[in-house]
Write an enzyme that holds these catalytic residues in place. Structure first.
Site, PDB file in Angstrom:
ATOM      1  N   ALA A 184       0.860  -1.189   0.000  1.00 40.91           N
ATOM      2  CA  ALA A 184       0.000   0.000   0.000  1.00 40.91           C
ATOM      3  C   ALA A 184       0.896   1.238   0.000  1.00 40.91           C
ATOM      4  O   ALA A 184       2.112   1.139   0.193  1.00 40.91           O
ATOM      5  CB  ALA A 184      -0.916   0.004   1.222  1.00 40.91           C
ATOM      6  N   LYS A 185       0.293   2.377  -0.233  1.00 41.73           N
ATOM      7  CA  LYS A 185       1.023   3.639  -0.154  1.00 41.73           C
ATOM      8  C   LYS A 185       0.000   4.756  -0.004  1.00 41.73           C
ATOM      9  O   LYS A 185      -1.140   4.645  -0.460  1.00 41.73           O
ATOM     10  CB  LYS A 185       1.859   3.878  -1.418  1.00 41.73           C
ATOM     11  CG  LYS A 185       3.029   4.822  -1.207  1.00 41.73           C
ATOM     12  CD  LYS A 185       4.161   4.146  -0.464  1.00 41.73           C
ATOM     13  CE  LYS A 185       5.383   5.036  -0.347  1.00 41.73           C
ATOM     14  NZ  LYS A 185       6.516   4.321   0.270  1.00 41.73           N
ATOM     15  N   GLY A 186       0.420   5.835   0.625  1.00 43.36           N
ATOM     16  CA  GLY A 186      -0.465   6.975   0.784  1.00 43.36           C
ATOM     17  C   GLY A 186       0.292   8.275   0.663  1.00 43.36           C
ATOM     18  O   GLY A 186       1.528   8.299   0.667  1.00 43.36           O
ATOM     19  N   ASP A 217       7.430   8.227   5.431  1.00 42.18           N
ATOM     20  CA  ASP A 217       7.993   8.331   4.083  1.00 42.18           C
ATOM     21  C   ASP A 217       8.457   9.771   3.915  1.00 42.18           C
ATOM     22  O   ASP A 217       8.573  10.510   4.898  1.00 42.18           O
ATOM     23  CB  ASP A 217       6.937   7.933   3.043  1.00 42.18           C
ATOM     24  CG  ASP A 217       7.545   7.533   1.700  1.00 42.18           C
ATOM     25  OD1 ASP A 217       8.052   8.420   0.998  1.00 42.18           O
ATOM     26  OD2 ASP A 217       7.518   6.336   1.363  1.00 42.18           O
TER      27      ASP A 217
END
Length: 409
Positions: free
Chosen positions: A101-103, A142
Protein backbone atom coordinates in the site's frame (compact mmCIF):
# COMPACT_ATOMS: atom_id res chain seq x y z
CA UNK A 1 8.37 7.97 -18.33
CA UNK A 2 6.29 8.02 -15.13
CA UNK A 3 7.03 5.88 -12.09
CA UNK A 4 3.95 3.79 -12.79
CA UNK A 5 5.04 3.12 -16.38
CA UNK A 6 8.46 2.06 -15.10
CA UNK A 7 7.12 -0.37 -12.49
CA UNK A 8 4.59 -1.78 -14.97
CA UNK A 9 7.33 -2.40 -17.51
CA UNK A 10 9.50 -4.24 -15.00
CA UNK A 11 6.47 -6.26 -13.90
CA UNK A 12 5.52 -7.31 -17.42
CA UNK A 13 9.08 -8.29 -18.26
CA UNK A 14 9.18 -10.66 -15.29
CA UNK A 15 5.58 -11.88 -15.71
CA UNK A 16 6.16 -12.70 -19.39
CA UNK A 17 9.27 -14.67 -18.46
CA UNK A 18 7.19 -16.58 -15.88
CA UNK A 19 4.52 -17.36 -18.47
CA UNK A 20 1.69 -15.60 -16.61
CA UNK A 21 -1.45 -15.15 -18.68
CA UNK A 22 -2.69 -11.67 -19.61
CA UNK A 23 -5.62 -12.09 -17.23
CA UNK A 24 -3.35 -13.07 -14.33
CA UNK A 25 -1.07 -10.13 -15.06
CA UNK A 26 -4.04 -7.79 -15.04
CA UNK A 27 -5.23 -9.24 -11.75
CA UNK A 28 -1.84 -8.82 -10.07
CA UNK A 29 -1.40 -5.24 -11.32
CA UNK A 30 -4.88 -3.93 -10.52
CA UNK A 31 -5.13 -2.30 -7.06
CA UNK A 32 -7.78 -3.62 -4.71
CA UNK A 33 -8.77 -0.16 -3.48
CA UNK A 34 -7.90 3.46 -4.31
CA UNK A 35 -9.01 6.11 -1.83
CA UNK A 36 -8.94 9.82 -2.66
CA UNK A 37 -10.15 12.22 0.01
CA UNK A 38 -10.54 15.93 0.62
CA UNK A 39 -8.58 17.13 3.65
CA UNK A 40 -9.92 20.56 4.63
CA UNK A 41 -8.60 22.46 7.64
CA UNK A 42 -8.36 25.94 9.12
CA UNK A 43 -4.89 27.45 8.97
CA UNK A 44 -3.47 29.55 11.81
CA UNK A 45 -4.19 32.73 9.82
CA UNK A 46 -7.90 31.83 9.77
CA UNK A 47 -8.04 30.79 6.11
CA UNK A 48 -9.51 27.46 5.00
CA UNK A 49 -7.04 25.26 3.11
CA UNK A 50 -8.00 22.19 1.10
CA UNK A 51 -5.57 19.37 0.38
CA UNK A 52 -5.99 16.10 -1.51
CA UNK A 53 -5.02 12.86 0.22
CA UNK A 54 -4.57 9.38 -1.24
CA UNK A 55 -4.32 5.82 0.00
CA UNK A 56 -3.83 3.03 -2.55
CA UNK A 57 -4.15 -0.56 -1.36
CA UNK A 58 -2.64 -2.77 -4.00
CA UNK A 59 -2.64 -6.44 -2.98
CA UNK A 60 -3.39 -8.26 0.28
CA UNK A 61 -2.92 -11.86 -0.89
CA UNK A 62 -0.04 -12.38 1.55
CA UNK A 63 -1.28 -10.39 4.54
CA UNK A 64 -2.30 -6.92 5.75
CA UNK A 65 -1.33 -4.00 3.56
CA UNK A 66 1.82 -2.03 4.38
CA UNK A 67 3.24 1.17 3.04
CA UNK A 68 4.49 4.65 3.78
CA UNK A 69 2.67 7.96 3.94
CA UNK A 70 4.26 10.73 1.87
CA UNK A 71 3.69 14.49 2.27
CA UNK A 72 4.95 16.22 -0.87
CA UNK A 73 3.65 18.80 -3.38
CA UNK A 74 4.03 16.37 -6.29
CA UNK A 75 2.10 13.48 -4.75
CA UNK A 76 -0.54 12.19 -7.15
CA UNK A 77 -2.59 9.05 -7.66
CA UNK A 78 -0.26 7.59 -10.28
CA UNK A 79 2.82 7.99 -8.08
CA UNK A 80 1.06 6.48 -5.07
CA UNK A 81 -0.18 3.53 -7.13
CA UNK A 82 3.32 2.91 -8.47
CA UNK A 83 4.81 2.94 -4.98
CA UNK A 84 2.05 0.69 -3.60
CA UNK A 85 2.79 -1.82 -6.36
CA UNK A 86 6.50 -1.71 -5.56
CA UNK A 87 5.69 -2.40 -1.92
CA UNK A 88 3.77 -5.54 -2.86
CA UNK A 89 6.79 -7.03 -4.62
CA UNK A 90 9.17 -5.71 -1.94
CA UNK A 91 7.40 -7.32 1.03
CA UNK A 92 7.14 -10.59 -0.89
CA UNK A 93 10.82 -10.46 -1.86
CA UNK A 94 12.00 -10.18 1.76
CA UNK A 95 9.30 -12.69 2.71
CA UNK A 96 7.35 -10.78 5.33
CA UNK A 97 3.55 -11.35 5.56
CA UNK A 98 2.30 -8.12 4.04
CA UNK A 99 0.82 -6.76 0.86
CA UNK A 100 1.59 -3.39 -0.66
CA UNK A 101 0.00 0.00 0.00
CA UNK A 102 1.02 3.64 -0.15
CA UNK A 103 -0.46 6.97 0.78
CA UNK A 104 0.21 10.64 0.47
CA UNK A 105 -1.04 14.20 0.68
CA UNK A 106 -0.33 16.95 -1.85
CA UNK A 107 1.31 19.46 0.48
CA UNK A 108 4.56 21.33 0.97
CA UNK A 109 5.28 20.68 4.65
CA UNK A 110 7.82 23.52 4.68
CA UNK A 111 4.87 25.92 4.43
CA UNK A 112 3.11 24.47 7.50
CA UNK A 113 3.96 25.14 11.11
CA UNK A 114 3.89 22.21 13.58
CA UNK A 115 0.34 22.83 14.75
CA UNK A 116 -0.94 22.99 11.16
CA UNK A 117 0.94 19.81 10.29
CA UNK A 118 -0.67 18.05 13.25
CA UNK A 119 -4.17 19.20 12.27
CA UNK A 120 -3.61 18.10 8.68
CA UNK A 121 -2.53 14.65 9.83
CA UNK A 122 -5.46 14.21 12.20
CA UNK A 123 -7.96 15.35 9.55
CA UNK A 124 -6.50 12.84 7.11
CA UNK A 125 -6.90 10.05 9.67
CA UNK A 126 -10.51 11.15 10.19
CA UNK A 127 -11.09 10.45 6.50
CA UNK A 128 -9.33 7.08 6.21
CA UNK A 129 -9.42 5.48 9.69
CA UNK A 130 -12.01 2.92 8.62
CA UNK A 131 -9.77 1.48 5.86
CA UNK A 132 -6.53 1.29 7.88
CA UNK A 133 -5.63 -0.65 11.01
CA UNK A 134 -3.37 -3.42 12.33
CA UNK A 135 -5.15 -6.16 10.36
CA UNK A 136 -6.00 -4.01 7.33
CA UNK A 137 -3.37 -1.46 6.34
CA UNK A 138 -0.48 -0.18 8.45
CA UNK A 139 1.03 3.21 7.44
CA UNK A 140 4.66 4.19 8.08
CA UNK A 141 6.91 7.25 7.54
CA UNK A 142 7.99 8.33 4.08
CA UNK A 143 9.15 11.53 2.42
CA UNK A 144 7.90 14.51 4.42
CA UNK A 145 6.71 12.47 7.40
CA UNK A 146 8.48 11.16 10.49
CA UNK A 147 7.98 9.50 13.87
CA UNK A 148 6.06 12.51 15.21
CA UNK A 149 3.55 12.28 12.37
CA UNK A 150 3.13 8.57 13.08
CA UNK A 151 2.46 9.39 16.74
CA UNK A 152 -0.37 11.74 15.71
CA UNK A 153 -1.79 9.08 13.41
CA UNK A 154 -1.78 6.49 16.20
CA UNK A 155 -3.38 8.90 18.68
CA UNK A 156 -6.14 9.93 16.25
CA UNK A 157 -6.80 6.33 15.17
CA UNK A 158 -7.13 5.26 18.80
CA UNK A 159 -9.86 7.86 19.37
CA UNK A 160 -12.00 5.75 17.05
CA UNK A 161 -10.74 2.24 17.76
CA UNK A 162 -9.14 2.20 21.23
CA UNK A 163 -5.57 1.39 22.21
CA UNK A 164 -3.80 -0.23 19.28
CA UNK A 165 -0.19 0.80 18.66
CA UNK A 166 0.12 -1.76 15.83
CA UNK A 167 -2.06 0.49 13.64
CA UNK A 168 1.07 2.32 12.45
CA UNK A 169 4.83 1.78 12.48
CA UNK A 170 7.80 4.13 12.62
CA UNK A 171 6.49 5.61 15.88
CA UNK A 172 8.68 7.16 18.59
CA UNK A 173 10.20 4.53 20.87
CA UNK A 174 8.34 6.15 23.77
CA UNK A 175 5.05 5.30 22.02
CA UNK A 176 5.83 1.63 21.35
CA UNK A 177 8.09 2.18 18.35
CA UNK A 178 10.94 -0.20 17.60
CA UNK A 179 14.58 0.40 18.46
CA UNK A 180 16.48 0.56 15.17
CA UNK A 181 13.53 1.62 12.97
CA UNK A 182 14.99 5.03 12.13
CA UNK A 183 18.28 3.56 10.91
CA UNK A 184 16.76 0.50 9.25
CA UNK A 185 16.59 1.53 5.59
CA UNK A 186 20.07 3.07 5.60
CA UNK A 187 21.51 0.09 7.46
CA UNK A 188 20.00 -2.28 4.93
CA UNK A 189 21.44 -0.24 2.07
CA UNK A 190 24.88 -0.36 3.67
CA UNK A 191 24.67 -4.07 4.41
CA UNK A 192 23.70 -4.99 0.85
CA UNK A 193 26.34 -2.67 -0.61
CA UNK A 194 28.91 -4.74 1.26
CA UNK A 195 27.23 -8.00 0.19
CA UNK A 196 27.33 -6.99 -3.47
CA UNK A 197 30.98 -5.92 -3.32
CA UNK A 198 31.88 -9.23 -1.68
CA UNK A 199 30.13 -11.16 -4.47
CA UNK A 200 32.16 -9.15 -6.98
CA UNK A 201 35.40 -9.76 -5.02
CA UNK A 202 35.70 -6.02 -4.37
CA UNK A 203 37.18 -4.57 -1.18
CA UNK A 204 34.98 -2.16 0.77
CA UNK A 205 38.02 -0.64 2.46
CA UNK A 206 38.76 2.52 0.50
CA UNK A 207 35.93 1.99 -1.98
CA UNK A 208 34.68 5.36 -3.26
CA UNK A 209 30.97 5.94 -2.65
CA UNK A 210 28.71 8.77 -3.84
CA UNK A 211 25.35 9.32 -2.12
CA UNK A 212 22.66 11.43 -3.75
CA UNK A 213 20.27 12.36 -0.93
CA UNK A 214 21.41 13.01 2.63
CA UNK A 215 18.23 12.63 4.59
CA UNK A 216 17.38 9.74 6.87
CA UNK A 217 18.40 6.97 4.46
CA UNK A 218 21.49 8.66 3.06
CA UNK A 219 22.94 9.64 6.43
CA UNK A 220 22.54 6.21 8.01
CA UNK A 221 23.91 4.46 4.90
CA UNK A 222 26.88 6.85 4.85
CA UNK A 223 27.64 6.30 8.53
CA UNK A 224 27.33 2.51 8.23
CA UNK A 225 29.70 2.33 5.25
CA UNK A 226 32.14 4.94 6.60
CA UNK A 227 32.51 3.02 9.87
CA UNK A 228 33.44 -0.09 7.87
CA UNK A 229 36.17 1.57 5.84
CA UNK A 230 34.47 2.96 2.75
CA UNK A 231 35.40 6.41 1.45
CA UNK A 232 32.38 8.69 1.01
CA UNK A 233 33.66 11.05 -1.69
CA UNK A 234 30.53 13.05 -2.55
CA UNK A 235 27.05 13.67 -1.14
CA UNK A 236 24.16 15.93 -2.00
CA UNK A 237 20.78 17.04 -0.70
CA UNK A 238 17.94 19.29 -1.88
CA UNK A 239 20.03 22.43 -1.25
CA UNK A 240 23.42 21.53 -2.69
CA UNK A 241 26.10 18.92 -3.25
CA UNK A 242 29.75 18.59 -2.22
CA UNK A 243 32.73 16.37 -2.91
CA UNK A 244 36.14 15.53 -1.51
CA UNK A 245 38.18 12.97 -3.47
CA UNK A 246 40.08 12.12 -0.28
CA UNK A 247 36.84 11.25 1.51
CA UNK A 248 34.45 13.17 3.75
CA UNK A 249 34.45 12.91 7.53
CA UNK A 250 30.92 11.50 7.78
CA UNK A 251 30.29 11.91 11.55
CA UNK A 252 31.47 15.52 11.35
CA UNK A 253 29.36 16.11 8.23
CA UNK A 254 26.25 14.72 9.93
CA UNK A 255 26.85 17.04 12.89
CA UNK A 256 27.27 19.96 10.48
CA UNK A 257 24.00 19.11 8.66
CA UNK A 258 22.16 18.82 11.98
CA UNK A 259 23.16 22.41 12.79
CA UNK A 260 23.07 24.00 9.32
CA UNK A 261 20.28 22.03 7.66
CA UNK A 262 22.27 21.13 4.54
CA UNK A 263 25.59 19.74 3.29
CA UNK A 264 26.07 22.99 1.37
CA UNK A 265 29.26 24.90 2.21
CA UNK A 266 30.63 22.12 4.41
CA UNK A 267 34.33 22.83 5.10
CA UNK A 268 36.97 20.53 3.61
CA UNK A 269 34.88 20.06 0.47
CA UNK A 270 34.13 21.71 -2.84
CA UNK A 271 30.69 22.31 -4.35
CA UNK A 272 29.34 20.35 -7.32
CA UNK A 273 26.04 20.66 -9.13
CA UNK A 274 23.25 18.15 -8.65
CA UNK A 275 23.87 16.87 -12.19
CA UNK A 276 27.63 16.49 -11.62
CA UNK A 277 27.07 14.60 -8.38
CA UNK A 278 25.57 11.63 -10.22
CA UNK A 279 28.50 11.56 -12.66
CA UNK A 280 31.37 11.42 -10.15
CA UNK A 281 33.90 8.65 -10.65
CA UNK A 282 33.33 6.03 -7.93
CA UNK A 283 32.85 2.37 -7.23
CA UNK A 284 29.31 2.75 -5.81
CA UNK A 285 26.59 5.29 -6.58
CA UNK A 286 23.67 5.37 -4.14
CA UNK A 287 20.64 7.41 -5.25
CA UNK A 288 18.80 7.94 -1.95
CA UNK A 289 16.40 10.80 -2.64
CA UNK A 290 13.57 11.16 -5.17
CA UNK A 291 12.75 8.93 -8.11
CA UNK A 292 13.64 9.36 -11.76
CA UNK A 293 17.14 10.82 -11.35
CA UNK A 294 18.94 8.32 -13.61
CA UNK A 295 17.75 8.83 -17.18
CA UNK A 296 18.70 7.91 -20.72
CA UNK A 297 20.40 11.32 -20.96
CA UNK A 298 22.81 10.95 -18.02
CA UNK A 299 23.14 7.14 -17.90
CA UNK A 300 25.87 7.04 -20.60
CA UNK A 301 27.98 9.38 -18.46
CA UNK A 302 27.61 7.66 -15.08
CA UNK A 303 31.07 6.58 -13.86
CA UNK A 304 30.11 4.09 -11.15
CA UNK A 305 30.64 0.33 -11.29
CA UNK A 306 27.64 -0.41 -9.04
CA UNK A 307 24.36 1.39 -8.35
CA UNK A 308 22.47 0.72 -5.11
CA UNK A 309 18.89 2.03 -5.38
CA UNK A 310 18.16 3.38 -1.92
CA UNK A 311 15.36 5.56 -3.33
CA UNK A 312 12.18 4.24 -4.93
CA UNK A 313 12.17 4.26 -8.72
CA UNK A 314 15.41 6.26 -9.18
CA UNK A 315 16.23 4.64 -12.54
CA UNK A 316 14.24 5.01 -15.76
CA UNK A 317 13.96 1.76 -17.74
CA UNK A 318 15.92 3.30 -20.63
CA UNK A 319 18.74 4.11 -18.23
CA UNK A 320 18.53 0.58 -16.84
CA UNK A 321 19.06 -0.78 -20.35
CA UNK A 322 22.10 1.46 -20.80
CA UNK A 323 23.58 0.32 -17.48
CA UNK A 324 23.17 -3.31 -18.51
CA UNK A 325 24.91 -2.63 -21.83
CA UNK A 326 27.75 -0.93 -19.94
CA UNK A 327 28.00 -3.80 -17.39
CA UNK A 328 27.08 -1.50 -14.51
CA UNK A 329 25.38 -3.68 -11.88
CA UNK A 330 22.19 -2.26 -10.36
CA UNK A 331 20.85 -3.50 -7.04
CA UNK A 332 17.11 -2.73 -7.40
CA UNK A 333 15.04 -0.62 -5.04
CA UNK A 334 12.66 -3.41 -4.01
CA UNK A 335 15.63 -5.18 -2.46
CA UNK A 336 18.09 -2.41 -1.58
CA UNK A 337 15.71 -0.24 0.46
CA UNK A 338 13.62 -3.03 2.03
CA UNK A 339 15.24 -2.58 5.45
CA UNK A 340 12.65 -0.01 6.49
CA UNK A 341 9.60 -2.16 5.89
CA UNK A 342 11.38 -5.15 7.42
CA UNK A 343 11.93 -3.38 10.75
CA UNK A 344 8.41 -1.95 10.48
CA UNK A 345 7.30 -5.58 10.43
CA UNK A 346 9.37 -6.24 13.55
CA UNK A 347 7.72 -3.23 15.23
CA UNK A 348 4.26 -4.52 14.29
CA UNK A 349 5.12 -7.98 15.65
CA UNK A 350 6.29 -6.48 18.96
CA UNK A 351 3.15 -4.35 19.23
CA UNK A 352 0.91 -7.35 18.61
CA UNK A 353 2.80 -9.35 21.24
CA UNK A 354 3.06 -6.41 23.69
CA UNK A 355 6.73 -7.29 24.04
CA UNK A 356 9.83 -5.23 23.20
CA UNK A 357 12.99 -6.48 21.49
CA UNK A 358 16.34 -4.87 22.23
CA UNK A 359 18.37 -3.12 19.53
CA UNK A 360 20.80 -6.01 19.05
CA UNK A 361 17.96 -8.40 18.27
CA UNK A 362 16.37 -5.97 15.81
CA UNK A 363 19.70 -5.52 14.00
CA UNK A 364 20.43 -9.26 13.96
CA UNK A 365 16.99 -10.08 12.56
CA UNK A 366 17.24 -7.29 9.97
CA UNK A 367 20.68 -8.41 8.82
CA UNK A 368 19.47 -12.01 8.52
CA UNK A 369 16.34 -11.09 6.53
CA UNK A 370 18.19 -8.79 4.15
CA UNK A 371 21.06 -11.24 3.64
CA UNK A 372 18.66 -14.09 2.89
CA UNK A 373 16.75 -11.99 0.34
CA UNK A 374 20.00 -10.87 -1.32
CA UNK A 375 21.32 -14.45 -1.49
CA UNK A 376 18.12 -15.74 -3.08
CA UNK A 377 18.08 -12.90 -5.60
CA UNK A 378 21.74 -13.37 -6.48
CA UNK A 379 21.35 -17.13 -6.88
CA UNK A 380 18.29 -16.76 -9.13
CA UNK A 381 19.99 -14.10 -11.24
CA UNK A 382 22.99 -16.40 -11.66
CA UNK A 383 20.88 -19.48 -12.46
CA UNK A 384 18.55 -17.70 -14.91
CA UNK A 385 21.33 -15.49 -16.31
CA UNK A 386 19.30 -12.32 -15.75
CA UNK A 387 20.05 -9.06 -14.00
CA UNK A 388 19.33 -8.51 -10.31
CA UNK A 389 16.22 -6.40 -10.92
CA UNK A 390 14.55 -9.07 -13.02
CA UNK A 391 15.52 -11.75 -10.50
CA UNK A 392 14.04 -9.70 -7.65
CA UNK A 393 10.78 -9.21 -9.54
CA UNK A 394 10.63 -12.91 -10.41
CA UNK A 395 10.88 -13.80 -6.72
CA UNK A 396 8.42 -11.17 -5.52
CA UNK A 397 5.81 -11.69 -8.22
CA UNK A 398 6.15 -15.45 -7.92
CA UNK A 399 5.32 -15.41 -4.21
CA UNK A 400 2.35 -13.05 -4.67
CA UNK A 401 1.08 -15.03 -7.64
CA UNK A 402 1.23 -18.34 -5.77
CA UNK A 403 -0.51 -16.84 -2.73
CA UNK A 404 -3.25 -15.41 -4.99
CA UNK A 405 -3.78 -18.74 -6.75
CA UNK A 406 -3.78 -20.77 -3.53
CA UNK A 407 -6.15 -18.39 -1.78
CA UNK A 408 -8.61 -18.43 -4.66
CA UNK A 409 -10.48 -15.63 -6.37
Amino acid sequence: MSGRESTDRYFHEAADMMGLSANMQRLLLTPERQVKVQVAMKMDNGEIATFIGFRVQHNKARGPLKGGLRYHPEVDEDEVLSLATLMTWKTALVNIPYGGAKGGIQVDVRKLNPSELERLTRRFVDEIHDVIGPDKDIPAPDMGTNAQVMAWIMNQYEKYHGFNPACVTGKPVELHGADGREEATGRGVGLLTISLLEKMSEDLNGARIVIQGFGNVGTFAARYLFERGAKIVAVGDAFGAIRNPDGLNVPDLIEYVTKQGSVKEYPESEPVSAEELLLQECEVLIPAAVGGVLTKENAPHVRAKYIIEAANNPTHPEADDIFEERNIIVLPDILANAGGVTVSYFEWVQNRQHFRWDLDRVRDELDRKMSEAFARTWDLATTKKVNLRLAAYLLGIGRVGRATALGGI
